[in-house]
Design an enzyme around this catalytic site. Structure first.
Site, PDB file in Angstrom:
ATOM      1  N   HIS A 142      -7.469  -9.723  -9.583  1.00  0.00           N
ATOM      2  CA  HIS A 142      -8.514  -8.923 -10.235  1.00  0.00           C
ATOM      3  C   HIS A 142      -9.581  -8.553  -9.194  1.00  0.00           C
ATOM      4  CE1 HIS A 142     -11.039  -7.347 -13.327  1.00  0.00           C
ATOM      5  NE2 HIS A 142     -11.415  -8.434 -13.926  1.00  0.00           N
ATOM      6  N   HIS A 175      -1.703  -1.379 -11.112  1.00  0.00           N
ATOM      7  CA  HIS A 175      -2.752  -1.532 -12.126  1.00  0.00           C
ATOM      8  C   HIS A 175      -2.102  -1.615 -13.498  1.00  0.00           C
ATOM      9  CE1 HIS A 175      -6.462  -0.809 -14.370  1.00  0.00           C
ATOM     10  NE2 HIS A 175      -7.086  -1.100 -13.249  1.00  0.00           N
ATOM     11  N   ASP A 206      -9.527  -1.385  -5.385  1.00  0.00           N
ATOM     12  CA  ASP A 206      -9.744  -2.418  -4.350  1.00  0.00           C
ATOM     13  C   ASP A 206      -9.107  -2.095  -3.017  1.00  0.00           C
ATOM     14  OD1 ASP A 206      -9.471  -4.485  -7.120  1.00  0.00           O
ATOM     15  OD2 ASP A 206     -11.263  -4.379  -5.857  1.00  0.00           O
TER      16      ASP A 206
HETATM   17  C1  SDX Z   1      -8.727  -4.646 -10.653  1.00  0.00           C
HETATM   18  O1  SDX Z   1      -7.840  -4.276 -15.451  1.00  0.00           O
HETATM   19  C2  SDX Z   1      -8.664  -3.619 -14.737  1.00  0.00           C
HETATM   20  O2  SDX Z   1      -9.176  -2.606 -15.118  1.00  0.00           O
HETATM   21  C3  SDX Z   1      -8.949  -4.221 -13.398  1.00  0.00           C
HETATM   22  C4  SDX Z   1      -9.850  -3.405 -12.498  1.00  0.00           C
HETATM   23  C5  SDX Z   1     -11.235  -3.299 -13.059  1.00  0.00           C
HETATM   24  O3  SDX Z   1     -11.944  -2.351 -12.694  1.00  0.00           O
HETATM   25  O4  SDX Z   1     -11.639  -4.240 -13.789  1.00  0.00           O
HETATM   26  O5  SDX Z   1      -9.311  -2.102 -12.329  1.00  0.00           O
HETATM   27  C6  SDX Z   1      -9.981  -4.048 -11.123  1.00  0.00           C
HETATM   28  O6  SDX Z   1      -8.494  -5.801 -10.888  1.00  0.00           O
HETATM   29  C7  SDX Z   1      -7.714  -3.773  -9.943  1.00  0.00           C
HETATM   30  C8  SDX Z   1      -6.389  -4.530  -9.625  1.00  0.00           C
HETATM   31  C9  SDX Z   1      -6.613  -5.337  -8.343  1.00  0.00           C
HETATM   32  N1  SDX Z   1      -5.435  -6.226  -8.117  1.00  0.00           N
HETATM   33  C10 SDX Z   1      -4.607  -6.013  -7.094  1.00  0.00           C
HETATM   34  O7  SDX Z   1      -4.649  -5.032  -6.342  1.00  0.00           O
HETATM   35  C11 SDX Z   1      -3.557  -7.112  -6.907  1.00  0.00           C
HETATM   36  C12 SDX Z   1      -2.209  -6.472  -6.689  1.00  0.00           C
HETATM   37  N2  SDX Z   1      -1.813  -5.821  -7.939  1.00  0.00           N
HETATM   38  C13 SDX Z   1      -0.995  -6.547  -8.829  1.00  0.00           C
HETATM   39  O8  SDX Z   1      -0.945  -7.923  -8.754  1.00  0.00           O
HETATM   40  C14 SDX Z   1      -0.745  -5.906 -10.176  1.00  0.00           C
HETATM   41  O9  SDX Z   1      -0.457  -4.584  -9.947  1.00  0.00           O
HETATM   42  C15 SDX Z   1      -1.835  -6.031 -11.230  1.00  0.00           C
HETATM   43  C16 SDX Z   1      -2.214  -7.440 -11.444  1.00  0.00           C
HETATM   44  C17 SDX Z   1      -3.009  -5.218 -10.853  1.00  0.00           C
HETATM   45  C18 SDX Z   1      -1.248  -5.468 -12.530  1.00  0.00           C
HETATM   46  O10 SDX Z   1      -0.202  -6.267 -12.858  1.00  0.00           O
HETATM   47  P1  SDX Z   1       0.711  -6.018 -14.155  1.00  0.00           P
HETATM   48  O11 SDX Z   1       0.264  -4.832 -14.921  1.00  0.00           O
HETATM   49  O12 SDX Z   1       0.806  -7.314 -14.879  1.00  0.00           O
HETATM   50  O13 SDX Z   1       2.058  -5.615 -13.535  1.00  0.00           O
HETATM   51  P2  SDX Z   1       3.156  -6.643 -13.077  1.00  0.00           P
HETATM   52  O14 SDX Z   1       2.542  -7.734 -12.249  1.00  0.00           O
HETATM   53  O15 SDX Z   1       3.943  -7.037 -14.281  1.00  0.00           O
HETATM   54  O16 SDX Z   1       4.063  -5.741 -12.109  1.00  0.00           O
HETATM   55  C19 SDX Z   1       5.023  -4.838 -12.629  1.00  0.00           C
HETATM   56  C20 SDX Z   1       6.042  -4.725 -11.509  1.00  0.00           C
HETATM   57  C21 SDX Z   1       6.570  -6.068 -11.036  1.00  0.00           C
HETATM   58  O17 SDX Z   1       7.828  -5.805 -10.438  1.00  0.00           O
HETATM   59  P3  SDX Z   1       9.183  -6.316 -11.226  1.00  0.00           P
HETATM   60  O18 SDX Z   1       8.966  -7.811 -11.498  1.00  0.00           O
HETATM   61  O19 SDX Z   1       9.193  -5.500 -12.506  1.00  0.00           O
HETATM   62  O20 SDX Z   1      10.299  -6.035 -10.293  1.00  0.00           O
HETATM   63  O21 SDX Z   1       5.403  -4.154 -10.336  1.00  0.00           O
HETATM   64  C22 SDX Z   1       5.397  -5.135  -9.290  1.00  0.00           C
HETATM   65  C23 SDX Z   1       5.656  -6.474  -9.909  1.00  0.00           C
HETATM   66  O22 SDX Z   1       6.313  -7.330  -8.977  1.00  0.00           O
HETATM   67  N3  SDX Z   1       4.063  -5.065  -8.691  1.00  0.00           N
HETATM   68  C24 SDX Z   1       3.831  -5.122  -7.394  1.00  0.00           C
HETATM   69  C25 SDX Z   1       2.447  -4.968  -7.275  1.00  0.00           C
HETATM   70  N4  SDX Z   1       1.897  -4.836  -8.475  1.00  0.00           N
HETATM   71  C26 SDX Z   1       2.902  -4.904  -9.360  1.00  0.00           C
HETATM   72  N5  SDX Z   1       4.665  -5.286  -6.338  1.00  0.00           N
HETATM   73  C27 SDX Z   1       4.065  -5.291  -5.137  1.00  0.00           C
HETATM   74  N6  SDX Z   1       2.749  -5.129  -4.919  1.00  0.00           N
HETATM   75  C28 SDX Z   1       1.904  -4.977  -5.971  1.00  0.00           C
HETATM   76  N7  SDX Z   1       0.628  -4.830  -5.752  1.00  0.00           N
END
Ligand code: SDX
Length: 428
Positions: free
Chosen positions: A267, A306, A362
């Site tokens: 996050h 996201h 981010d």
């Molecule tokens: C913020 O919610 C908000 O609005 C948050 C925010 C705000 O203003 O409050 O926008 C701020 O928190 C932005 C997000 C910052 N986080 C990151 O950058 C961390 C990296 N991102 C991820 O961990 C992920 O994308 C999330 C946590 C942001 C979202 O996760 P989800 O929606 O639960 O998606 P998921 O983890 O289920 O991923 C879906 C697929 C998976 O692959 P499969 O298992 O289906 O094969 O996408 C992949 C994940 O492995 N994936 C990624 C990835 N993000 C998702 N693979 C590699 N790198 C990534 N960053």
């Protein structure tokens, strides 16, 4: 056609008409679906609330497929262009852009509440020299509840406004104290002649000069970054603020919990994680190998992806433009080239395209913060400061929503069925 869902329970052949409102059904309307009359009734199972609306809100609208973000109906691009953080915070909190007179009063009220009780300084002295600033920030926000016990009067609008002013005003001061503590320098005092972002820079970076003069480009860049981070509907930390607030805890205790949720690397801690990731990759030559590790599921490309945005985060687009302005003053961050190469590859690569993974807020913000002289572990704190406005606005909306009550989800129990106690000597 009626706005209802007709559900047939094939276990009993019974049919149910469930009303549809705002494109949703009330989960509690499913409780009538039973096989035996003495059952609890049907629930929905939705870990991480992937498809559950927990509230009705008028504050922030996001269209994830089209990369749209609006605060109280105003597009983020227009607010970033024309507004400043204090005005945007007023909009998010009170629902309308302030008139000139309202703005004057609001910024005066904030200015006069930026000082911290001297015991807060003593409290922060107790942290180790290498304490993470976000740990200091969230602990100190929680501690404010002991300085302002009047905050427990949560159903007094006047008390809520006073705590709102205190939190918006003191968040930067607490953040600056944490930074000054970590570099072993004395705390600065606020300069009431400076604006919100300018005074924050003063609290952080003033050394021996009598009057700190913030660089106007950096001051404006920080103000716009604050606008972009001010609210984002029901994200993890805001949902936490609402959940804690639903037990009628005071807003300082609720915000300490929200800040704790924001601290996580998935996050608000992602901006810090992006810089650590770029430093670990080390050079642009190592980018292809890193991407391969991401595709193998061994690494995450921090700053990408996201829950809601399945297109380019509109905030990331604006941040990229701010980066160019900041780097003209500070010099380009050497990690920028690597970040741009990561983005270039990711936007073409099937692994990211099929999962709709784009840069989020981010991905580039940390590069700007680092160029402005912030250490990496200050980045989540820089996210928490502006998000204070969103957390409080959402907390107040929850408190005054007749639909809301204490948050208490149900569960599917998959543990042991009843069994008798076995004395210790008989256990194997
Ligand atoms: C913020 O919610 C908000 O609005 C948050 C925010 C705000 O203003 O409050 O926008 C701020 O928190 C932005 C997000 C910052 N986080 C990151 O950058 C961390 C990296 N991102 C991820 O961990 C992920 O994308 C999330 C946590 C942001 C979202 O996760 P989800 O929606 O639960 O998606 P998921 O983890 O289920 O991923 C879906 C697929 C998976 O692959 P499969 O298992 O289906 O094969 O996408 C992949 C994940 O492995 N994936 C990624 C990835 N993000 C998702 N693979 C590699 N790198 C990534 N960053």
């Amino acid at each position: 056609m009626a706005d209802t869902l007709t559900i047939t329970d094939n276990r009993t052949g019974k049919q149910y008409e469930i009303p549809i409102q705002d494109g949703t059904i009330r989960a509690t309307d499913l409780r009538q679906i039973k096989v035996r009359a003495d059952e609890f009734g049907m629930m929905t199972y939705d870990p991480a609330f992937m498809n559950t609306a927990a509230c009705r809100s008028k504050i922030t609208y996001i269209d994830g497929d089209n990369g749209i973000l609006e605060y109280r109906g105003y597009p983020i691009e227009q607010l970033a262009e024309h507004s400043d953080f204090l005005e945007t915070a007023y909009l998010i909190l009170f629902g309308e852009l302030p008139t000139a007179q309202q703005y004057e009063r609001w910024s005066r009220e904030i200015t006069l509440h930026t000082m911290l009780h001297t015991n807060i300084a003593k409290l922060m002295e107790a942290f180790r020299h290498d304490a993470h600033p976000m740990g200091m920030f969230l602990s100190t926000v929680g501690a404010l509840s002991t300085f302002y016990p009047d905050a427990k009067d949560i159903f007094s609008e006047a008390s809520r406004r006073l705590q709102t002013i205190r939190l918006i005003a003191k968040a930067p001061s607490i953040a600056a104290y944490a930074f000054r503590h970590s570099i072993g320098r004395p705390y600065n005092q606020p300069d009431n002649e400076l604006g919100y972002a300018g005074n924050f820079l003063n609290l952080l970076f003033r050394m021996t000069e009598l009057e700190y003069q913030p660089n106007p480009v950096l001051e404006r860049a920080l103000d716009v970054l604050f606008i972009l981070h001010a609210d984002h509907e029901q994200n993890c930390s805001t949902s936490t603020m609402r959940a804690i607030g639903s037990s009628h805890a005071d807003p300082y205790s609720a915000m300490a919990g929200a800040a704790a949720a924001l601290y996580g690397p998935l996050h608000g801690g992602a901006n810090e994680a992006v810089l650590r990731m770029l430093n670990e990759i080390g050079s642009i030559q190592n980018v292809p190998a890193f991407i391969k590790r991401v595709q193998a599921g061994e690494e995450r490309l921090m700053g990408f992806g996201h829950r809601v945005y399945k297109s380019y985060d509109p905030r990331a687009k604006i941040i990229k433009r701010i980066a160019d302005l900041v780097f003209e003053v500070t010099g380009t961050n050497p990690l920028l080239e690597m970040a741009l190469e990561l983005e270039r590859i990711a936007l073409e690569d099937d692994y990211f395209v099929t999962r709709k993974l784009y840069p989020n807020v981010d991905f580039y913000s940390g590069l700007i913060y680092q160029a402005m002289g912030f250490p990496v572990d200050m980045f989540p704190v820089l996210f928490a400061i502006p998000r204070t406005a969103g957390w409080i606005a959402q907390w107040e909306e929850m408190l005054t929503d007749p639909d809301q009550k204490i948050a208490r989800p149900r569960q599917i129990y998959v543990g042991y069925s009843k069994r008798d106690y076995v004395s210790r000597e008989k256990r194997k």
